[in-house]
Structures are given as structure tokens and as C-alpha cells.
Scaffold this motif. Structure first.
Motif, PDB file in Angstrom:
ATOM      1  N   GLU A 133      32.370 -17.623 -21.272  1.00 24.12           N
ATOM      2  CA  GLU A 133      32.454 -17.458 -23.298  1.00 24.12           C
ATOM      3  C   GLU A 133      31.434 -16.370 -24.167  1.00 24.12           C
ATOM      4  OE1 GLU A 133      32.913 -20.857 -25.394  1.00 24.12           O
ATOM      5  OE2 GLU A 133      34.335 -20.905 -23.657  1.00 24.12           O
ATOM      6  N   PHE A 134      30.560 -15.290 -23.109  1.00 17.23           N
ATOM      7  CA  PHE A 134      29.522 -14.235 -24.123  1.00 17.23           C
ATOM      8  C   PHE A 134      31.102 -14.043 -24.644  1.00 17.23           C
ATOM      9  CE2 PHE A 134      26.123 -16.226 -22.405  1.00 17.23           C
ATOM     10  CZ  PHE A 134      25.802 -17.070 -22.925  1.00 17.23           C
ATOM     11  N   VAL A 135      31.901 -13.642 -23.255  1.00 24.40           N
ATOM     12  CA  VAL A 135      33.065 -12.670 -23.505  1.00 24.40           C
ATOM     13  C   VAL A 135      33.684 -12.553 -23.965  1.00 24.40           C
ATOM     14  CG1 VAL A 135      34.690 -10.994 -21.570  1.00 24.40           C
ATOM     15  CG2 VAL A 135      32.328 -11.187 -20.512  1.00 24.40           C
ATOM     16  N   LEU A 136      34.530 -13.825 -23.974  1.00 25.37           N
ATOM     17  CA  LEU A 136      35.208 -14.286 -24.907  1.00 25.37           C
ATOM     18  C   LEU A 136      35.333 -14.360 -26.625  1.00 25.37           C
ATOM     19  CD1 LEU A 136      36.936 -17.511 -23.662  1.00 25.37           C
ATOM     20  CD2 LEU A 136      37.619 -14.692 -23.776  1.00 25.37           C
ATOM     21  N   PRO A 188      26.023  -5.703 -21.201  1.00 24.83           N
ATOM     22  CA  PRO A 188      26.326  -6.588 -21.639  1.00 24.83           C
ATOM     23  C   PRO A 188      27.762  -6.855 -22.554  1.00 24.83           C
ATOM     24  CG  PRO A 188      24.601  -4.727 -22.647  1.00 24.83           C
ATOM     25  CD  PRO A 188      25.799  -4.152 -21.420  1.00 24.83           C
ATOM     26  N   PRO A 189      27.982  -8.401 -22.590  1.00 22.94           N
ATOM     27  CA  PRO A 189      29.063  -9.190 -23.101  1.00 22.94           C
ATOM     28  C   PRO A 189      29.533  -8.341 -24.008  1.00 22.94           C
ATOM     29  CG  PRO A 189      27.207 -11.035 -22.343  1.00 22.94           C
ATOM     30  CD  PRO A 189      26.670  -9.944 -22.630  1.00 22.94           C
ATOM     31  N   ALA A 190      29.134  -8.029 -25.265  1.00 17.97           N
ATOM     32  CA  ALA A 190      29.749  -6.927 -26.407  1.00 17.97           C
ATOM     33  C   ALA A 190      29.878  -5.502 -25.760  1.00 17.97           C
ATOM     34  CB  ALA A 190      28.068  -7.365 -27.306  1.00 17.97           C
ATOM     35  N   GLN A 191      29.405  -5.433 -24.503  1.00 20.24           N
ATOM     36  CA  GLN A 191      29.926  -4.354 -24.208  1.00 20.24           C
ATOM     37  C   GLN A 191      31.341  -3.855 -24.337  1.00 20.24           C
ATOM     38  OE1 GLN A 191      27.328  -1.882 -22.076  1.00 20.24           O
ATOM     39  NE2 GLN A 191      28.524  -1.013 -20.874  1.00 20.24           N
ATOM     40  N   VAL A 192      31.495  -5.581 -22.634  1.00 19.29           N
ATOM     41  CA  VAL A 192      32.598  -5.339 -22.037  1.00 19.29           C
ATOM     42  C   VAL A 192      33.602  -5.928 -22.934  1.00 19.29           C
ATOM     43  CG1 VAL A 192      33.630  -6.939 -20.617  1.00 19.29           C
ATOM     44  CG2 VAL A 192      31.249  -6.218 -20.535  1.00 19.29           C
ATOM     45  N   ALA A 193      33.292  -6.801 -24.461  1.00 20.80           N
ATOM     46  CA  ALA A 193      34.368  -6.404 -25.002  1.00 20.80           C
ATOM     47  C   ALA A 193      34.794  -5.688 -25.670  1.00 20.80           C
ATOM     48  CB  ALA A 193      33.772  -7.828 -26.259  1.00 20.80           C
ATOM     49  N   SER A 194      34.357  -4.746 -26.179  1.00 23.10           N
ATOM     50  CA  SER A 194      34.254  -3.373 -26.974  1.00 23.10           C
ATOM     51  C   SER A 194      35.333  -2.679 -25.941  1.00 23.10           C
ATOM     52  CB  SER A 194      33.190  -2.705 -27.332  1.00 23.10           C
ATOM     53  OG  SER A 194      33.696  -1.945 -27.523  1.00 23.10           O
ATOM     54  N   GLU A 195      34.830  -2.516 -24.506  1.00 28.14           N
ATOM     55  CA  GLU A 195      35.726  -2.408 -22.887  1.00 28.14           C
ATOM     56  C   GLU A 195      37.064  -2.566 -23.744  1.00 28.14           C
ATOM     57  OE1 GLU A 195      32.993  -2.072 -20.472  1.00 28.14           O
ATOM     58  OE2 GLU A 195      31.919  -1.109 -20.823  1.00 28.14           O
ATOM     59  N   TYR A 196      36.991  -3.753 -23.244  1.00 24.19           N
ATOM     60  CA  TYR A 196      38.685  -4.693 -23.261  1.00 24.19           C
ATOM     61  C   TYR A 196      39.538  -4.048 -24.530  1.00 24.19           C
ATOM     62  CZ  TYR A 196      42.359  -8.071 -23.599  1.00 24.19           C
ATOM     63  OH  TYR A 196      43.266  -8.900 -23.575  1.00 24.19           O
ATOM     64  N   LEU A 197      39.121  -4.549 -25.190  1.00 25.65           N
ATOM     65  CA  LEU A 197      39.647  -3.386 -27.062  1.00 25.65           C
ATOM     66  C   LEU A 197      39.956  -2.332 -26.289  1.00 25.65           C
ATOM     67  CD1 LEU A 197      37.423  -6.141 -29.542  1.00 25.65           C
ATOM     68  CD2 LEU A 197      39.770  -6.438 -28.033  1.00 25.65           C
ATOM     69  N   LYS A 198      38.809  -1.615 -26.057  1.00 20.93           N
ATOM     70  CA  LYS A 198      39.182  -0.258 -26.069  1.00 20.93           C
ATOM     71  C   LYS A 198      40.444  -0.193 -25.205  1.00 20.93           C
ATOM     72  CE  LYS A 198      35.291   1.858 -28.484  1.00 20.93           C
ATOM     73  NZ  LYS A 198      33.878   1.799 -28.114  1.00 20.93           N
ATOM     74  N   GLU A 199      40.611  -0.205 -24.549  1.00 18.90           N
ATOM     75  CA  GLU A 199      41.375   0.061 -22.749  1.00 18.90           C
ATOM     76  C   GLU A 199      42.403  -0.881 -22.975  1.00 18.90           C
ATOM     77  OE1 GLU A 199      39.049  -0.697 -19.756  1.00 18.90           O
ATOM     78  OE2 GLU A 199      37.399  -0.077 -20.186  1.00 18.90           O
ATOM     79  N   ALA A 200      42.738  -1.482 -23.676  1.00 24.00           N
ATOM     80  CA  ALA A 200      44.006  -2.560 -23.729  1.00 24.00           C
ATOM     81  C   ALA A 200      44.526  -2.130 -25.183  1.00 24.00           C
ATOM     82  CB  ALA A 200      43.837  -3.687 -23.791  1.00 24.00           C
ATOM     83  N   GLY A 201      43.794  -0.766 -25.640  1.00 20.62           N
ATOM     84  CA  GLY A 201      44.945  -0.168 -26.991  1.00 20.62           C
ATOM     85  C   GLY A 201      44.698  -1.479 -28.287  1.00 20.62           C
ATOM     86  N   TYR A 202      43.681  -2.304 -28.452  1.00 21.00           N
ATOM     87  CA  TYR A 202      43.663  -2.988 -29.294  1.00 21.00           C
ATOM     88  C   TYR A 202      43.491  -2.358 -30.602  1.00 21.00           C
ATOM     89  CZ  TYR A 202      45.844  -6.791 -26.575  1.00 21.00           C
ATOM     90  OH  TYR A 202      46.292  -7.373 -26.355  1.00 21.00           O
ATOM     91  N   VAL A 203      41.920  -1.261 -30.409  1.00 19.35           N
ATOM     92  CA  VAL A 203      40.895  -0.742 -31.498  1.00 19.35           C
ATOM     93  C   VAL A 203      41.214   0.531 -30.557  1.00 19.35           C
ATOM     94  CG1 VAL A 203      40.132  -2.863 -31.851  1.00 19.35           C
ATOM     95  CG2 VAL A 203      39.012  -1.336 -30.001  1.00 19.35           C
ATOM     96  N   LYS A 204      40.318   1.993 -31.357  1.00 20.92           N
ATOM     97  CA  LYS A 204      40.356   3.112 -31.254  1.00 20.92           C
ATOM     98  C   LYS A 204      39.218   3.233 -30.220  1.00 20.92           C
ATOM     99  CE  LYS A 204      43.965   5.484 -34.222  1.00 20.92           C
ATOM    100  NZ  LYS A 204      44.314   6.224 -34.927  1.00 20.92           N
TER     101      LYS A 204
END
Length: 328
Positions: free
Chosen positions: A68-71, A312-328
């Protein structure tokens, strides 16, 4: 550190989908060559709309465990990328607390699981929950609307509850493979679960009524401790989530739900209708866009980065969004 980029996981899931659909080798190669393909996002970045900044601030909540923290962080950061002003109130507590916060206006939205919503909020008996994921979602969507809540399109992954034992513990209990296999041994075993497990039909009550399992003792634990109490030997059986990275890492035995006690648990973003109306179409578009890439392997990887790699969940979320191509 067991860290790895999430892109190969996304691409592997995509490749399997393409193969199952009979895609040509040419189209498969083309898709696999892109590092920004994520669950149908088409390699497109989330588009920022300056007009979204003038809309009411959105508060994203979450329940009280890793996934839930990650989502919560994924959705919050994605909405920020779209130009919204976003705050977070994560770690609210159980589903009852989170849903009360949603309807009471403390938060604007939070990720919930379809099976949980039906059984906990909409008074559907667990035996009446459809086994089909889409049918379950449609029922949640219909019931939520009656309470002024919109259930957005669910994720591909389903995070079912499950029960696990250590390999050594399972061997001592006769190597059970299914929950039914525990019936003879249950009176001598201690089981752990979240506090609300005691009153839930898809937890302790279901184990008793559906499987006839009567354990020696039930120990309520914070969801964050579900693996710790098991691997430390404090309990013999613990409720886990099927997307937990620790299952594979700790060589746990995940007992098969052979009587199908657990309904589908795909994640859906629950948002108050008045919030969605004020936010405009970008809200649902962005939430559903980033959710499309959240397959079971991807979610296991993201959860493991928090639980095992201690990111940290916030860092993992940021990594996901960048690696998946949603943000630069």
C-alpha cells in the motif's frame, strides 16, 4: 542488495502476453526493444497540464503495509507529474479506517483490493464473491457508486491473501501443500494475522468454517511483522500476501487455497466522486495508465525493494515510474 531494474520484469510480462496473443516476431522484437513500454502505456510520458495546478489539492491515502505504501506513492507521484497538487496520508491503518477516512473527506482516494471492498464494505458474503476478477470489479464499481465512491480500473496483479510456513516448519507438520492438509495438525499450531483477521471470513473465520481448521492460538500482528514472526519461530503459520518478495527469498511454503476461500484481490483506486469531478479526466487517466504495468512479477519486485533491500517506498515508486517510462 538484490536490486534489479524493473524494466526486464515489465518486458518479460509483455513478451508472454504477446506470445499468448500470437504476435509476430517482428512486432515482438519492436516492443521488446523499447525501455519505456509499460503495460500498454505506449512509451508515452505522463503529460503535465498546467491547468491541473489550479484544481483542489488531492490527498492520497494508503493502508498500513508495504504494498500500500508503494502504490500510494506511485499514484501520488504520477498525479504530481500530471500537474496536480498532491499530499499523502499513508499508513492510515486497516481497510475500515482507510475507507472511513475516504468517505469522511480526510483523504481523496486510496488503493483498495476488490475482494476486500466487497466483503468489508459492501456486505457481500465471501462465498458470494465472483471468482472472475472482472466480475468482482464490476460489482465493486456498482456498490461503490451507491456511496459516492468511484472504483477506477483495477491493476493486472491480484494480491491475494495466503498462508505460509517455513520449509522447516512445514516438514515438521508433515509437508502440507494445501490448507486442507493442515486439518490434523492445526490444534497444535499457532497462527498469526492482522488484528482484523479474527473477524474476517477470508481469514480466521474462513479457515474455521470452510476448512475446519482450529488452531492452538491466534496471535494478532502488525502486517509489517507477518514474515518476521514466522521466520523467527514465534508462530507456525502466518498470513502473507501472494506478491510478497519474501516468499521466494525465505523459501517459504505458500499453502494452496484448495477450497477457493480467497476472492480476487486486484487493486483499484477508490476515489470520492466529488473529488474526481473536480479533478477532471486526467486523474482517472493517469491512475489507470500507471496501474496497467503493475503485474504480479512487477509488484513482487517493488515490494522486495522495500522489504528486502530496505529502500524507502517513495524511492521505489520514483524508480518504477522512471524505469517504466512514465516520467523522465
Amino acid at each position: 542488495m538484490r536490486y534489479r531494474t524493473v524494466v526486464p520484469v515489465l518486458l518479460a510480462a509483455l513478451a508472454l502476453t504477446l506470445a499468448a496473443c500470437g504476435s509476430s516476431s517482428k512486432s515482438s522484437t519492436s516492443n521488446a526493444g523499447s525501455t519505456t513500454t509499460a503495460g500498454g502505456s505506449g512509451g508515452k510520458l505522463i503529460q503535465r497540464d498546467a491547468a491541473n495546478a489550479s484544481k483542489p489539492t488531492i490527498t492520497i491515502g494508503s493502508k498500513n503495509f508495504t504494498e500500500e505504501f508503494v502504490l500510494g506513492n506511485i499514484y501520488a507521484q504520477a498525479l504530481q507529474a500530471a500537474g496536480y497538487k498532491v499530499k499523502t496520508q499513508l499508513n492510515l491503518g486497516s481497510e475500515q479506517i482507510a475507507y472511513k477516512a475516504l468517505r469522511g473527506g480526510q483523504i481523496s482516494a486510496y488503493p483498495e483490493y476488490t475482494g476486500t471492498a466487497l466483503t468489508s464494505f459492501y456486505k457481500v458474503q465471501i462465498t458470494d464473491v465472483p471468482k472472475d476478477a472482472q466480475a468482482t470489479y464490476q460489482l465493486v464499481k456498482k456498490d461503490a457508486a451507491k456511496q459516492g465512491v468511484v472504483a477506477l480500473a483495477p491493476t493486472p496483479f491480484t494480491d491475494s491473501n495466503g498462508f505460509a510456513m517455513t520449509a522447516a516448519g512445514a516438514k515438521q507438520a508433515g509437508d502440507p501443500k494445501t490448507l486442507s492438509d493442515l486439518k490434523a495438525k492445526a490444534p497444535a499450531l499457532t497462527i498469526a494475522g492482522p488484528p482484523e483477521c479474527r473477524q474476517r471470513e477470508d481469514c480466521l473465520l474462513g479457515l474455521e468454517s470452510i476448512y475446519g481448521l482450529h488452531f492452538k492460538k491466534f496471535i494478532p500482528v502488525d502486517p509489517a511483522k507477518r514474515h518476521e514472526v514466522l521466520t523467527s519461530g514465534q508462530v507456525n503459520v502466518s498470513e502473507v500476501f501472494t506478491t510478497d518478495g519474501q516468499i521466494k527469498a525465505d523459501n517459504l511454503v505458500l499453502l494452496t487455497d484448495d477450497k477457493h476461500m480467497f476472492p480476487p484481490y486486484n487493486a483499484t483506486m477508490l476515489v470520492r466522486k466529488n473529488v474526481l469531478d473536480a479533478a477532471g479526466p486526467d486523474f482517472a487517466k493517469v491512475v489507470e495508465q500507471v496501474g496497467q504495468g503493475l503485474t504480479t512479477p512487477v509488484m513482487q519486485e517493488l515490494n522486495s525493494r522495500v522489504d528486502l533491500d530496505k529502500e524507502p517506498p517513495a524511492q521505489v515508486a520514483s524508480e518504477y515510474l522512471k524505469e517504466a517510462g512514465y516520467v523522465k
